[in-house]
Design a protein around this motif. Structure first.
Motif, mmCIF file in Angstrom:
data_model
loop_
_atom_site.group_PDB
_atom_site.id
_atom_site.type_symbol
_atom_site.label_atom_id
_atom_site.label_comp_id
_atom_site.label_asym_id
_atom_site.label_seq_id
_atom_site.Cartn_x
_atom_site.Cartn_y
_atom_site.Cartn_z
ATOM 1 N N UNK A 132 0.896 -1.338 0.017
ATOM 2 C CA UNK A 132 -0.039 0.048 -0.149
ATOM 3 C C UNK A 132 0.799 1.394 -0.220
ATOM 4 N N UNK A 133 2.026 1.157 0.404
ATOM 5 C CA UNK A 133 2.997 2.194 0.733
ATOM 6 C C UNK A 133 3.509 2.738 -0.710
ATOM 7 N N UNK A 134 3.708 1.728 -1.756
ATOM 8 C CA UNK A 134 4.431 2.083 -2.882
ATOM 9 C C UNK A 134 3.268 2.019 -4.027
ATOM 10 N N UNK A 135 2.125 1.435 -3.817
ATOM 11 C CA UNK A 135 1.283 1.123 -4.786
ATOM 12 C C UNK A 135 1.005 2.358 -5.924
ATOM 13 N N UNK A 136 0.811 3.266 -5.471
ATOM 14 C CA UNK A 136 0.288 4.519 -6.342
ATOM 15 C C UNK A 136 1.690 4.922 -7.098
ATOM 16 N N UNK A 137 2.653 4.985 -6.420
ATOM 17 C CA UNK A 137 3.889 5.570 -7.162
ATOM 18 C C UNK A 137 4.200 4.525 -8.143
ATOM 19 N N UNK A 138 4.342 3.109 -7.872
ATOM 20 C CA UNK A 138 4.339 2.230 -8.837
ATOM 21 C C UNK A 138 3.676 2.173 -9.973
ATOM 22 N N UNK A 139 2.500 2.275 -9.723
ATOM 23 C CA UNK A 139 1.318 2.369 -10.540
ATOM 24 C C UNK A 139 1.774 3.429 -11.736
ATOM 25 N N UNK A 140 1.813 4.700 -11.177
ATOM 26 C CA UNK A 140 2.206 6.089 -11.983
ATOM 27 C C UNK A 140 3.473 5.857 -12.853
ATOM 28 N N UNK A 141 4.453 5.464 -12.259
ATOM 29 C CA UNK A 141 5.763 5.018 -12.884
ATOM 30 C C UNK A 141 5.555 4.214 -13.998
ATOM 31 N N UNK A 142 4.795 3.041 -13.674
ATOM 32 C CA UNK A 142 4.723 2.073 -14.583
ATOM 33 C C UNK A 142 3.764 2.579 -15.622
ATOM 34 N N UNK A 143 2.848 3.355 -15.599
ATOM 35 C CA UNK A 143 2.035 4.138 -16.748
ATOM 36 C C UNK A 143 3.040 5.149 -17.492
ATOM 37 N N UNK A 144 3.924 5.753 -16.669
ATOM 38 C CA UNK A 144 4.690 6.467 -17.604
ATOM 39 C C UNK A 144 5.594 5.834 -18.424
ATOM 40 N N UNK A 145 6.196 4.578 -17.908
ATOM 41 C CA UNK A 145 7.036 3.660 -18.925
ATOM 42 C C UNK A 145 6.363 3.203 -19.911
ATOM 43 N N UNK A 146 5.149 2.750 -19.749
ATOM 44 C CA UNK A 146 4.259 2.250 -20.953
ATOM 45 C C UNK A 146 4.211 3.288 -21.974
ATOM 46 N N UNK A 147 3.749 4.476 -21.805
ATOM 47 C CA UNK A 147 3.497 5.661 -22.346
ATOM 48 C C UNK A 147 4.590 5.951 -23.282
#
Length: 404
Positions: free
Chosen positions: A209-224
């Motif tokens: 839960x501590x890293x979920x939002x940041x990991x999700x945002x960065x993963x989306x950045x990588x994909x885009x």
């Protein structure tokens, strides 16, 4: 975004012009990523020892030795993440100022910062709604965007930006070629052991839960950034996104789990702790030695910098008024400056047909487009590393003839 150029101007003014001065900012930024990553991990609420382990994992990859000191693609975003997280939970005047300055720096330093900032702002707004912090972040982002706009309009203009973006988003590849390119980068920039743990680290970052939002945002950045400006990585010979920053929180979480298991089961007695730390340090040194940082520097920096030597030593014919180049040549602005002529990218055989026969064309021998025969590599006029020049009439002889 112009932040790196502005810093180069400041450094050159203070310390003089030269290659060492130009490299200074990138090397300092690369070194500072290490403590910056540690601080970011702490702000995420992860155990300090686990953050240290995750940081060492990241440093022990070729990717960090290339990307960590390559301009300002990594450090400003780490600082923005760290300061915004800190200010969200402790919105003092000092923390808000630091978060605003870091946001301005990240937005004006890289497109990754422009992309990532709205996600960080939304998370902050979700927790605090509209207050001094969220409004300050909006203002800092606006000023950063304004600096970019002024830089673009006063420089090459919106038309050059459009050309720059167009070359990077052009889909001149198949999905199989795309996958092959990503795998080639992965093999060259990430060691086998890191590839093995990459998926578990990503899952760990998404589960906690501590890293979920940041990991999700960065993963989306990588994909885009991987799919949309896909040619950006191909042009620059390295991933055009911070992939290891995405995996960093997950590696920290995994390291924390491992440390907790060791503590609970008392696998390592106190008297053996020094030996364990010594072995870990030795393993880290071995991993770094295996990377061969000197060889990496030669491949990614020294050889590619030879392109500047080629451009500087090439004299255009008196009748040539345009600096022609193929799309995979990066930084055409500098070519235009050296040759004192506007640049035009030749995207296909039809474009090449408009070039006067005796004009010189700049291209990369390792990025020959599919409408040209590979044999043109052996008929170049001048060559430095992977960059070469050739007369237009020679290039026209090597155009692939389409059937039907």
């Amino acid at each position: 975004p112009p932040a790196l150029t502005f810093l180069h101007v400041v450094v050159s003014t203070v310390f003089g012009e030269g290659l060492k001065q130009i490299k200074l900012i990138s090397y300092v930024a690369g070194v500072l990523t290490v403590p910056a990553l540690f601080l970011m991990g702490k702000k995420l609420g992860i155990n300090e020892k686990a953050v240290i382990v995750s940081t060492l994992f990241l440093i022990a990859t070729p990717w960090w030795w290339v990307y960590g000191r390559l301009g300002l693609g990594l450090l400003p975003n780490i600082l923005m993440i760290t300061t915004i997280y800190a200010a969200t939970f402790n919105p003092s005047k000092r923390s808000i100022v630091l978060a605003s300055l870091a946001t301005f720096f990240a937005v004006s330093a890289s497109w990754h910062g422009v992309f990532l900032m709205p996600f960080l702002w939304f998370r902050t707004w979700h927790r605090r709604k509209f207050d001094r912090l969220t409004l300050s972040l909006v203002g800092a982002s606006f000023l950063g965007g304004l600096v970019i706009l002024i830089w673009i309009t006063q420089g090459g203009g919106l038309s050059e930006l459009g050309t720059h973006i167009g070359e990077r988003v052009e889909k001149d590849w198949t999905w199989s070629q795309f996958a092959e390119r990503q795998w080639d980068f992965a093999k060259n920039l990430l060691p086998v052991w890191y590839l093995i743990f990459a998926i578990p680290a990503l899952v760990s970052g998404l589960v906690d839960s501590r890293t979920r939002f940041l990991t999700s945002s960065l993963s989306l950045m990588v994909f885009v950034f991987a799919v949309v400006p896909s040619n950006g990585a191909w042009i620059h010979d390295y991933w055009n996104f911070s992939i290891l920053l995405t995996l960093f929180p997950g590696f920290a979480v995994m390291s924390e789990w491992a440390i907790d298991v060791i503590r609970e089961k008392q696998i390592i007695a106190s008297r053996k702790l020094a030996t364990f730390i010594g072995l870990g340090s030795f393993l880290f040194i071995v991993l770094v030695v295996i990377i061969k940082p000197t060889e990496l520097h030669k491949n990614y920096f020294d050889e590619t910098s030879n392109a500047g030597k080629l451009v500087a030593e090439t004299e255009l014919p008196n009748t040539q008024r345009i600096a022609w180049h193929l799309p995979q040549v990066p930084w055409p602005t500098w070519v235009s400056n050296k040759w004192n002529a506007p640049t035009v990218s030749l995207s296909n055989a039809e474009d090449l047909g408009t070039v006067p026969s005796d004009d010189i064309v700049l291209f990369r021998v390792d990025r020959i487009p599919d409408w040209l025969k590979k044999e043109i590599e052996f008929e170049v006029e001048s060559r430095e590393g992977n960059y070469a020049t050739v007369r237009a009439y020679v290039m026209k002889k090597h155009v692939v003839k389409r059937v039907g």
